[in-house]
Design a protein around this motif. Structure first.
Motif, PDB file in Angstrom:
ATOM      1  N   ASN A   1       0.917  -1.329  -0.291  1.00 32.97           N
ATOM      2  CA  ASN A   1       0.097   0.000  -0.014  1.00 32.97           C
ATOM      3  C   ASN A   1       0.443   1.147  -0.118  1.00 32.97           C
ATOM      4  O   ASN A   1       2.162   0.848   0.620  1.00 32.97           O
ATOM      5  CB  ASN A   1      -0.862  -0.060   0.903  1.00 32.97           C
TER       6      ASN A   1
ATOM      7  N   THR B   1      -0.500   1.350  -4.029  1.00 35.88           N
ATOM      8  CA  THR B   1      -2.426   0.948  -3.620  1.00 35.88           C
ATOM      9  C   THR B   1      -2.574   1.822  -2.320  1.00 35.88           C
ATOM     10  O   THR B   1      -1.867   2.040  -1.942  1.00 35.88           O
ATOM     11  CB  THR B   1      -2.522  -0.285  -3.817  1.00 35.88           C
ATOM     12  N   GLY B   2      -3.925   2.760  -3.357  1.00 37.85           N
ATOM     13  CA  GLY B   2      -4.261   2.764  -2.801  1.00 37.85           C
ATOM     14  C   GLY B   2      -6.277   3.465  -3.298  1.00 37.85           C
ATOM     15  O   GLY B   2      -6.407   2.693  -4.148  1.00 37.85           O
TER      16      GLY B   2
ATOM     17  N   ASP C   1      -3.878   3.928  -7.092  1.00 40.00           N
ATOM     18  CA  ASP C   1      -2.705   3.422  -7.756  1.00 40.00           C
ATOM     19  C   ASP C   1      -1.638   3.627  -8.520  1.00 40.00           C
ATOM     20  O   ASP C   1      -2.002   4.679  -9.469  1.00 40.00           O
ATOM     21  CB  ASP C   1      -3.267   2.172  -7.940  1.00 40.00           C
TER      22      ASP C   1
ATOM     23  N   ASP D   1     -10.756  -0.817   1.916  1.00 38.13           N
ATOM     24  CA  ASP D   1     -10.074  -0.739   2.831  1.00 38.13           C
ATOM     25  C   ASP D   1     -10.991  -1.342   3.755  1.00 38.13           C
ATOM     26  O   ASP D   1      -9.903  -1.167   4.767  1.00 38.13           O
ATOM     27  CB  ASP D   1     -10.299   1.065   2.622  1.00 38.13           C
TER      28      ASP D   1
ATOM     29  N   GLY E   1      -4.840  -6.663  -1.265  1.00 37.56           N
ATOM     30  CA  GLY E   1      -3.934  -5.789  -1.675  1.00 37.56           C
ATOM     31  C   GLY E   1      -3.202  -7.553  -1.890  1.00 37.56           C
ATOM     32  O   GLY E   1      -1.943  -7.604  -2.370  1.00 37.56           O
TER      33      GLY E   1
END
Ligand code: ATP
Ligand code: TZE
Ligand code: MG
Length: 280
Positions: free
Chosen positions: A127, A178-179, A182, A201, A207
Motif C-alpha cells: 500500500n 496501492t490506495g 494506485d 479498505d 492487497g
C-alpha cells in the motif's frame, strides 16, 4: 494529451481475461488471508500452491509458473523461506512478486523487503504507506494499513520521483503503490489507476489478493507493467460492480460479492470500458 491506460495496454486488456491457461502460483504468505488468496487465484482460473519449505523448492520450482512472496506474518522459519525462495526464483528465472506487508511498521520487514529487492523481482508492491517507507520517504502507515495522509497529490508526486530513482538501479522491477489512487512506476513509464471503491479498505486481504493475481498474470507471460495494470484494474472493477449490487448489505456482503465477481466479470467483454487510469 495524456494517454489512457486502456490505450497504452490495449492488447493486454483485450486478450488477458478470461485466462486461456491456468498458471500455477506458489504463494509464501501470511495465515490471515491465505485461504482468500488461494480461492481468489482459483476464481480467475489460476492454480494456487502454498508451499514454503525450502527443501521442496527444487522439485516445486520445476512446476510453478510464478512466485508470490508476502511479508504479512514473519516467523523465523517464514523469514528463511521467503529469502530462500526469492533467491531460487532469480536462479531459476521464475517471475516473482514481493508484497511489502507491514514494511511501514517495522525495521525487520523493511530489511527483508530490501534483501528481496536485490534479486530484482518482477514486481514489488505494497500500500502507499508501505511503498513510501520502502522508497526512503516519510510514511504515516499504521500496522499493515495505508494512511490517507500518504495519498495527497504532493505525496504521490514525491513517491513517483523516489520510485523513478529506484528503477534506475532496478530497471527490471515494476513498483506498485496501492490506495485510493494506485501508482505504477517502472523503467518504461509511470501510470495512475483510478478504479476501486473506499469499502476495499474495510476488509482484509485486498492487497494480498492483488499481489497473488499479479503473479498469476506474470505466470501466463504478461510483462511486468501489463500484469500490474491488468490486475489492479480488474480487481477494482470487480469491487465497483460489487458495491453497486450491495446497496443494502454490509462489508461482509460486499467482500463476498467482490470475490464472486473475480469469476464473473472476465466473461463480460465490455468490463474494460469501466477502466480508469492514465499515463503520467
Ligand atoms: N479508498 C479506495 N478507493 C478505491 N480503491 C481502493 C481504496 N483503498 C484501496 N483500494 C484498492 O484496494 C486494493 C488494495 O489496496 P490497499 O492499499 O488497501 O492494500 P493493502 O493495504 O495492502 O490491503 P490489505 O492489507 O487488506 O491486503 C487495490 O486494488 C486498491 O486500488
Ligand atoms: C497480515 C495481516 N495482518 C493483519 S491483516 C493482514 C492481512 C493484510 O495483508
Ligand atoms: Mg498489503
Amino acid at each position: 494529451m495524456t494517454q489512457s491506460i486502456t490505450e497504452v495496454f490495449a492488447d493486454a486488456f483485450k486478450t488477458t481475461f478470461p485466462l486461456k491457461s491456468s498458471p500455477l502460483v506458489d504463494c509464501i504468505t501470511n495465515p490471515v488471508t491465505i485461504e482468500s488468496m488461494a480461492n481468489a487465484l482459483l476464481y480467475i482460473d489460476a492454480k494456487p500452491v502454498m508451499a514454503d519449505l525450502p527443501e521442496e523448492f527444487p522439485e516445486l520450482f520445476t512446476q510453478i509458473d510464478a512466485l508470490l512472496l508476502n511479508l504479512g506474518h514473519i516467523s523465523p522459519e517464514r523469514k528463511d523461506s521467503l529469502l530462500a525462495a526469492g533467491r531460487y526464483a532469480a536462479e531459476t528465472h521464475k517471475p516473482a512478486v514481493v508484497d511489502l506487508v507491514g514494511v511501514a511498521a517495522t525495521q525487520l520487514r523493511y530489511d527483508i523487503g530490501q534483501q528481496l529487492l536485490q534479486n530484482h523481482p518482477n514486481v514489488i508492491k505494497g500500500n502507499i504507506s508501505e511503498v513510501r517507507r520502502f522508497a526512503g520517504l516519510k510514511s504515516t502507515g499504521r500496522g499493515v494499513d495505508g494512511s490517507q495522509l500518504d495519498q495527497s497529490v504532493t505525496a504521490l508526486a514525491e513517491l513517483t520521483k523516489a520510485l523513478q530513482e529506484l528503477t534506475e538501479r532496478f530497471p527490471n522491477t515494476t513498483f506498485l503503490a496501492t490506495g485510493e489512487t494506485d501508482l505504477v512506476v517502472s523503467a518504461k513509464g509511470q501510470w495512475r489507476l483510478e478504479n476501486g471503491v473506499p469499502q476495499l479498505d474495510r476488509f482484509t486481504g485486498t492487497g494480498d489478493i492483488v499481489g497473488a493475481l499479479t503473479a498469476a498474470l506474470l505466470g501466463i507471460g504478461l510483462s511486468n507493467d501489463e500484469a500490474v495494470v491488468l490486475t489492479v484494474s480488474y480487481f477494482n472493477c470487480c469491487a465497483e460492480v460489487a458495491a453497486a449490487q450491495n446497496t443494502a448489505g454490509g462489508i461482509a456482503s460486499f467482500r463476498e460479492k467482490t470475490l464472486d465477481q473475480l469469476s464473473l466479470l472476465a466473461d463480460q467483454a465490455d468490463w474494460v470500458k469501466m477502466v480508469k487510469g492514465e499515463a503520467l
